[in-house]
Design an enzyme around this catalytic site. Structure first.
Site, PDB file in Angstrom:
ATOM      1  N   ASN A   9     -18.334   2.063 -12.138  1.00 57.13           N
ATOM      2  CA  ASN A   9     -16.892   1.845 -12.170  1.00 57.13           C
ATOM      3  C   ASN A   9     -16.636   0.835 -13.280  1.00 57.13           C
ATOM      4  O   ASN A   9     -16.857  -0.357 -13.124  1.00 57.13           O
ATOM      5  CB  ASN A   9     -16.453   1.300 -10.804  1.00 57.13           C
ATOM      6  CG  ASN A   9     -14.971   1.029 -10.742  1.00 57.13           C
ATOM      7  OD1 ASN A   9     -14.251   1.211 -11.727  1.00 57.13           O
ATOM      8  ND2 ASN A   9     -14.513   0.571  -9.589  1.00 57.13           N
ATOM      9  N   ARG A  88     -16.399   6.557 -11.825  1.00 58.57           N
ATOM     10  CA  ARG A  88     -15.048   6.518 -11.297  1.00 58.57           C
ATOM     11  C   ARG A  88     -14.095   6.548 -12.493  1.00 58.57           C
ATOM     12  O   ARG A  88     -14.204   5.718 -13.402  1.00 58.57           O
ATOM     13  CB  ARG A  88     -14.827   5.230 -10.514  1.00 58.57           C
ATOM     14  CG  ARG A  88     -13.405   5.131 -10.036  1.00 58.57           C
ATOM     15  CD  ARG A  88     -13.141   3.796  -9.380  1.00 58.57           C
ATOM     16  NE  ARG A  88     -11.760   3.743  -8.936  1.00 58.57           N
ATOM     17  CZ  ARG A  88     -11.078   2.618  -8.792  1.00 58.57           C
ATOM     18  NH1 ARG A  88     -11.639   1.456  -9.073  1.00 58.57           N
ATOM     19  NH2 ARG A  88      -9.840   2.648  -8.381  1.00 58.57           N
ATOM     20  N   ASN A 206      -7.408  -5.402  -2.410  1.00 60.13           N
ATOM     21  CA  ASN A 206      -6.530  -6.103  -3.360  1.00 60.13           C
ATOM     22  C   ASN A 206      -5.402  -5.170  -3.778  1.00 60.13           C
ATOM     23  O   ASN A 206      -4.265  -5.576  -3.919  1.00 60.13           O
ATOM     24  CB  ASN A 206      -7.326  -6.588  -4.561  1.00 60.13           C
ATOM     25  CG  ASN A 206      -8.084  -7.855  -4.220  1.00 60.13           C
ATOM     26  OD1 ASN A 206      -7.498  -8.798  -3.705  1.00 60.13           O
ATOM     27  ND2 ASN A 206      -9.388  -7.864  -4.459  1.00 60.13           N
ATOM     28  N   ARG A 236       0.294  -7.426  -6.841  1.00 59.31           N
ATOM     29  CA  ARG A 236       1.286  -6.432  -7.278  1.00 59.31           C
ATOM     30  C   ARG A 236       2.458  -6.394  -6.305  1.00 59.31           C
ATOM     31  O   ARG A 236       2.259  -6.454  -5.088  1.00 59.31           O
ATOM     32  CB  ARG A 236       0.655  -5.033  -7.345  1.00 59.31           C
ATOM     33  CG  ARG A 236      -0.228  -4.833  -8.549  1.00 59.31           C
ATOM     34  CD  ARG A 236      -0.918  -3.493  -8.507  1.00 59.31           C
ATOM     35  NE  ARG A 236      -2.356  -3.671  -8.426  1.00 59.31           N
ATOM     36  CZ  ARG A 236      -3.220  -2.722  -8.078  1.00 59.31           C
ATOM     37  NH1 ARG A 236      -2.810  -1.518  -7.769  1.00 59.31           N
ATOM     38  NH2 ARG A 236      -4.506  -2.977  -8.045  1.00 59.31           N
ATOM     39  N   GLY A 326     -10.761  -4.137   2.484  1.00 60.48           N
ATOM     40  CA  GLY A 326     -11.109  -5.498   2.932  1.00 60.48           C
ATOM     41  C   GLY A 326     -10.203  -6.031   4.034  1.00 60.48           C
ATOM     42  O   GLY A 326     -10.676  -6.601   5.024  1.00 60.48           O
ATOM     43  N   ASN A 330     -11.124  -5.857   8.217  1.00 57.44           N
ATOM     44  CA  ASN A 330     -11.471  -7.186   8.751  1.00 57.44           C
ATOM     45  C   ASN A 330     -10.365  -7.940   9.459  1.00 57.44           C
ATOM     46  O   ASN A 330     -10.645  -8.881  10.196  1.00 57.44           O
ATOM     47  CB  ASN A 330     -11.974  -8.082   7.609  1.00 57.44           C
ATOM     48  CG  ASN A 330     -13.283  -7.599   7.051  1.00 57.44           C
ATOM     49  OD1 ASN A 330     -14.282  -7.592   7.752  1.00 57.44           O
ATOM     50  ND2 ASN A 330     -13.275  -7.144   5.811  1.00 57.44           N
ATOM     51  N   GLU A 382     -16.336   4.021  -1.164  1.00 56.47           N
ATOM     52  CA  GLU A 382     -15.929   4.747  -2.371  1.00 56.47           C
ATOM     53  C   GLU A 382     -17.146   5.164  -3.197  1.00 56.47           C
ATOM     54  O   GLU A 382     -17.181   6.266  -3.750  1.00 56.47           O
ATOM     55  CB  GLU A 382     -14.969   3.880  -3.189  1.00 56.47           C
ATOM     56  CG  GLU A 382     -13.624   3.761  -2.498  1.00 56.47           C
ATOM     57  CD  GLU A 382     -12.745   2.661  -3.054  1.00 56.47           C
ATOM     58  OE1 GLU A 382     -13.058   1.479  -2.777  1.00 56.47           O
ATOM     59  OE2 GLU A 382     -11.769   2.967  -3.747  1.00 56.47           O
TER      60      GLU A 382
END
Ligand code: ADP
Length: 396
Positions: A9, A88, A206, A236, A326, A330, A382
């Site tokens: 990636n 990727r 993220n 974002r 993430g 979690n 992924e």
């Protein structure tokens, strides 16, 4: 030679990699060598590696470019030479509806798609070109973030804009995080031994997106032309009033680049809280009464619940929700807050099960009811998905 796929990636100044052995997908994450080369092209360039036993090593590579870093990665993998490489690639436009073996035409088509992903596709191409030079004997496959969403119907992918913007300039919704949404929904279908299901998948890392998946096919997703649309993310903004850009340019005199920077790098959880884009930090601060962190979490969960409710319109039948990424994997707090905003789904969290679902654990967290609807937490994979698609394209 091993029987592994090297998954790459490539970013503009970084390369993430994982050597994925040919095993049952669910076991793959347990036995992988993986790592990250970052700050490439600067004196701080470094290669960080985690081996199959979990031991970590850092190797300084001052001023290394992508090619030097890739050579070093292969050097470190030593006699673990892979049988193929899976890349990727962020944007495949409408051209790529599935993963493909890389050749000159594919490279040209990825290059043609660059206007749709000006930061990502050139970086992905850097990785592809470097590995083609270094490992000319290895077959290479491009796996596109957008490809899984090419099954969306026009009602989901078209913006209400003049036709020629779509026909001549490819302006439409594409969606991203395809490998993650594909992996988690397929994985639960496998656990249930059937794909006759309608899932709402929430990838919360993220970057964050939701996706409606019916019988294994994406019918809608929250990201659009770019990965900025949709949910509140780490830095974002997600969806804002489409006139915001014009407003900021006209009233504050900002440049287009400044607007772009603010919406992509300084907004989201970071912008709302004023302190951090990291959900762990925000959860701790909110528990201590920090107003910005509390607001950031409230907006994040509200917008996520809104998106899940909106996505449910895409599904002919609703089986349940899958949390991943993430945060999704979690944070019991985020899962519980979000589900509390969706009482009309008639789908309730079992708080005991919810609290136990952290650090790579998968399972159901709903109370169970007559409707049979379910809430799952599934650690995404992924790299495993990219490796599996690479094998399937090459018939390995
Ligand atoms: P990326 O999208 O870069 O792959 P991840 O999927 O690793 O990112 O997700 C990163 C996010 O997950 C961060 O906001 C981080 O704070 C959050 N996260 C990780 N562990 C926890 C946890 N225990 N509780 C809450 N949030 C967590």
């Amino acid at each position: 030679m091993s029987n592994s796929i090297l998954v790459i990636n490539c970013g503009s100044s970084s390369i993430k990699f994982a050597l994925v052995p040919a095993t049952n997908q669910s076991q793959q994450s347990l036995m992988r060598c993986s790592g990250l080369a970052e700050n490439l092209g600067t004196p701080e360039a470094v290669l960080k590696i985690v081996n199959e036993q979990g031991d970590k090593t850092s190797i300084a590579l001052p001023n290394a470019d992508h090619q030097t870093a890739l050579t070093k990665i292969l050097d470190v993998l030593n006699n673990e030479k892979p049988i193929a490489i899976g890349h990727r690639v962020v944007h495949g436009g409408e051209k790529f509806t599935e993963a493909v073996q890389i050749d000159d035409q594919v490279i040209a088509a990825i290059r043609e798609t660059t206007p749709l992903a000006p930061l990502h596709n050139p970086a992905n191409l850097l990785g592809i070109e470097a590995t083609l030079k270094l490992f000319a004997d290895l077959p290479q496959v491009a796996v596109f973030d957008t490809a899984f969403h090419q099954t969306m119907p026009a009602q989901a992918f078209r913006y209400a804009l003049p036709e020629n913007l779509y026909r001549e300039h490819s302006i439409r919704r594409y969606g991203f995080h395809g490998s993650s949404h594909a992996y988690v929904t397929h994985h639960v279908d496998e656990l249930l031994s059937s794909n006759n299901h309608g899932w709402l998948s929430a990838h919360l890392g993220n970057g964050c997106s939701t996706c409606a998946v019916w019988q294994g096919k994406s019918l809608d997703t929250s990201m659009g032309l770019t990965p900025l649309e949709g949910l509140v993310m780490g830095t974002r903004s997600g969806t804002v009033d489409p006139s915001l850009h014009v407003h900021l340019i006209r009233t504050l005199g900002w440049s287009i680049d400044e607007v772009d920077q603010i919406l992509n790098k300084k907004s989201g959880l970071l912008g709302l809280s004023g302190v951090s884009n990291d959900m762990r930090t925000l959860t701790e601060l909110a528990n201590e009464g920090h107003a910005g962190a509390t607001l950031a979490i409230e907006v994040f969960c509200y917008r996520l619940a809104q998106s899940l409710a909106a996505m449910s319109c895409a599904l002919p039948m609703f089986t349940g929700i899958i949390f991943t990424g993430g945060i999704g994997e979690n944070s019991a707090n985020i899962r519980a807050r979000t589900m509390a905003l969706l009482p009309h789904f008639d789908l309730y969290i079992d708080e005991d099960k919810n609290q136990k679902m952290i650090r790579g654990v998968e399972g159901r967290i709903d109370q169970g009811n007559d409707s049979g609807r379910q809430i799952w937490v599934i650690p995404t994979d992924e790299e495993g998905q990219i490796a599996q698609e690479t094998r399937s394209v090459l018939g390995l």
